[in-house]
Design an enzyme around this catalytic site. Structure first.
Site, PDB file in Angstrom:
ATOM      1  N   LYS A  92      35.754  40.004  19.647  1.00 34.26           N
ATOM      2  CA  LYS A  92      36.706  39.419  19.782  1.00 34.26           C
ATOM      3  C   LYS A  92      37.521  38.658  21.391  1.00 34.26           C
ATOM      4  O   LYS A  92      37.822  37.896  22.132  1.00 34.26           O
ATOM      5  CB  LYS A  92      38.154  39.873  19.125  1.00 34.26           C
ATOM      6  CG  LYS A  92      38.213  40.167  18.014  1.00 34.26           C
ATOM      7  CD  LYS A  92      38.703  38.601  17.563  1.00 34.26           C
ATOM      8  CE  LYS A  92      38.773  38.789  15.679  1.00 34.26           C
ATOM      9  NZ  LYS A  92      39.390  37.443  15.230  1.00 34.26           N
ATOM     10  N   GLU A 114      48.088  36.207  17.787  1.00 37.55           N
ATOM     11  CA  GLU A 114      47.999  36.709  16.914  1.00 37.55           C
ATOM     12  C   GLU A 114      47.076  38.046  16.604  1.00 37.55           C
ATOM     13  O   GLU A 114      45.953  37.761  16.789  1.00 37.55           O
ATOM     14  CB  GLU A 114      48.423  35.698  15.445  1.00 37.55           C
ATOM     15  CG  GLU A 114      47.065  35.495  15.261  1.00 37.55           C
ATOM     16  CD  GLU A 114      45.830  34.593  15.911  1.00 37.55           C
ATOM     17  OE1 GLU A 114      46.940  34.604  17.032  1.00 37.55           O
ATOM     18  OE2 GLU A 114      44.886  35.047  15.759  1.00 37.55           O
ATOM     19  N   SER A 381      30.468  43.111  13.598  1.00 34.61           N
ATOM     20  CA  SER A 381      31.590  42.693  14.686  1.00 34.61           C
ATOM     21  C   SER A 381      32.148  43.613  15.338  1.00 34.61           C
ATOM     22  O   SER A 381      32.888  43.417  16.120  1.00 34.61           O
ATOM     23  CB  SER A 381      31.985  41.433  14.046  1.00 34.61           C
ATOM     24  OG  SER A 381      32.510  41.632  12.430  1.00 34.61           O
TER      25      SER A 381
HETATM   26  C1  LIG Z   1      35.791  43.935  13.709  1.00 31.24           C
HETATM   27  C2  LIG Z   1      36.071  42.671  13.216  1.00 31.24           C
HETATM   28  N1  LIG Z   1      35.492  41.517  12.368  1.00 31.24           N
HETATM   29  C3  LIG Z   1      35.985  40.262  12.321  1.00 31.24           C
HETATM   30  C4  LIG Z   1      37.275  39.945  12.070  1.00 31.24           C
HETATM   31  C5  LIG Z   1      37.881  38.959  11.482  1.00 31.24           C
HETATM   32  O1  LIG Z   1      37.861  37.948  12.324  1.00 31.24           O
HETATM   33  P1  LIG Z   1      36.609  36.293  12.070  1.00 31.24           P
HETATM   34  O2  LIG Z   1      36.443  36.034  10.842  1.00 31.24           O
HETATM   35  O3  LIG Z   1      37.019  35.298  12.952  1.00 31.24           O
HETATM   36  O4  LIG Z   1      35.382  36.721  12.772  1.00 31.24           O
HETATM   37  C6  LIG Z   1      37.913  40.644  12.904  1.00 31.24           C
HETATM   38  C7  LIG Z   1      39.049  39.961  12.456  1.00 31.24           C
HETATM   39  O5  LIG Z   1      40.193  40.905  13.786  1.00 31.24           O
HETATM   40  C8  LIG Z   1      37.178  42.105  13.441  1.00 31.24           C
HETATM   41  O6  LIG Z   1      38.368  42.771  13.860  1.00 31.24           O
END
Ligand SMILES: Cc1ncc(COP(=O)(O)O)c(C=O)c1O
Length: 403
Positions: A92, A114, A381
């Site tokens: 993020k 948000e 992620s």
């Molecule tokens: C570690 C992590 N991965 C994935 C996501 C999902 O979001 P996005 O689909 O936008 O990557 C989030 C959302 O808070 C997250 O904290």
């Protein structure tokens, strides 16, 4: 196959999806943002500033790590794109640094956001502190409980965390509240949206800021293996980490892409967040995309063990990739996500967040179809610190010998 021309088109559409469905007051702010972003992306000073923050503040490039023991276990070669190693613990921060710089350029003094899992809230609060802006983060009450660690982090960083008590008290309701607040403060505030959702230009802008993931991964896999991967795998909430990984590979026809959604406790309505698999076209939070809705068009409640995937909508670019068959989307249940988290922890010593644990949970099924030793990139992620309590509670319930 995906069109060669730029996506989205000039009106912010990805095929039939995307666009701008917002009140009049916000339209002017979107036009300003569009204009400012178009100028910023051509401005070498902006690009240099972002590049240097990504490197020196956030910690890019992130490694592309060959997960040897996991690969041996599953019979394919698994490379993890380590966004969990970034400052604040998730991808993020790539997007909030970009939007923070844009907000400063536009002379805004306040950031609104948000958050579901809290990672986007923490990243926005971080960037607000870095640039001397005030910050208000809207978060569903249910998410405040399950991601309590991140609520504390946001407050320590100086942000106001405003609980949202309506609806299912999760990400959808937090987003609605943030938009409502933005409508009345649009002259002084920038709405720092956390995924590739919302009205144009957000899905494009967030995608561009997250594409650094795929650009690096493409270079790194070529360096390490001399070839492109057979498969890219990433979890999909709104879809920002997945599109960030996928987008730079979109014209590489031989690279398969699979997005993994939250299958929750079952695939019956109301018990999952598998929007691409089970949704129908509809408008939510300013854009036309796929949406989990009942036959009267009412948005359905969602359920997922991971707050970050617990959302009934999805980014319009993913809806388009699915429509033109450039990517495929599957669902992984809470139970398999928990198994995924444990598998990665035990084989590689890496505790993933529950969101990417869904992608890990799908690996065995993905590997089964591929030839032995096929290279796969998995988007990792974020890291699992925020989820330790949830993990402990569920694993203990399944087997009391667990802590
Ligand atoms: C570690 C992590 N991965 C994935 C996501 C999902 O979001 P996005 O689909 O936008 O990557 C989030 C959302 O808070 C997250 O904290």
């Amino acid at each position: 196959m995906i069109r060669r021309q730029t996506l989205p088109d000039r009106s912010g559409h990805f095929g039939p999806f995307g666009g701008k469905f917002v009140p009049e007051t916000v339209m002017a702010a979107l036009t300003e943002l569009e204009r400012e972003y178009a100028a910023a992306r051509r401005d070498p000073t902006f690009r240099r500033a972002l590049r240097s923050l990504l490197r020196d503040y956030a910690g890019r490039p992130t490694p592309l790590y060959f997960a040897k023991r996991l690969s041996h276990r599953l019979g394919v070669n698994i490379y993890l794109k380590r966004e969990d190693l970034l400052h604040t613990g998730a991808h993020k921060i790539n997007n909030t640094l970009g939007q923070g710089l844009l907000a400063v350029r536009m002379g805004k003094q306040r950031l609104i956001a948000e958050t579901g899992a809290g990672q986007h809230g923490v990243a926005t609060a971080t960037v607000a502190a870095l640039f001397g802006l005030t910050c208000e983060v809207f978060m569903g009450e249910e998410d405040m409980q399950r991601q309590a660690l991140n609520v504390v982090r946001m407050r320590l960083l100086g942000a106001t965390v405003t609980p949202v008590t309506g609806g299912t008290k999760t990400l959808k309701d937090a987003t609605s509240e943030a938009i409502r607040n933005w409508v009345t403060t649009v002259r002084t505030s920038h709405y720092c949206i956390g995924s590739v959702v919302g009205p144009h230009p957000y899905p494009m802008l967030v995608r561009d800021f997250q594409s650094v993931i795929g650009q690096e991964a493409r270079r790194q896999i070529l360096q390490k293996t001399g070839r492109l991967p057979d498969l890219l795998l990433a979890c999909v909430g709104g879809g920002s980490n997945a599109i960030g990984l996928f987008h730079p590979f979109r014209h590489d026809r031989r690279v398969e892409m699979i997005g993994v959604e939250a299958g929750g406790s079952s695939l019956t309505p109301g018990h999952h967040a598998a929007t691409l698999m089970k949704g129908r076209p509809g408008v939510l939070h300013g854009a036309n995309s796929l949406l989990l809705q009942d036959r009267f068009g009412q948005v359905l409640p969602t359920e997922s063990i991971s707050a970050g995937l617990d959302y009934p909508g999805v980014g319009p670019e993913h809806a388009y990739y699915q429509l033109v068959k450039r990517a495929r989307y599957v669902a992984v249940s809470d139970r398999r996500a928990l198994q995924g988290a444990q598998l990665l922890a035990r084989t590689e010593g890496i505790l993933p967040a529950l969101e990417p644990a869904h992608a890990i949970g799908y690996l065995a099924q993905a590997a089964w179809r591929l030839r032995r030793g096929a290279p796969i990139i998995v988007g990792l992620s974020g890291r699992g610190d925020k989820d330790v309590q949830t993990l402990a509670r569920h694993l203990h319930a399944a087997d009391p010998r667990h802590v």
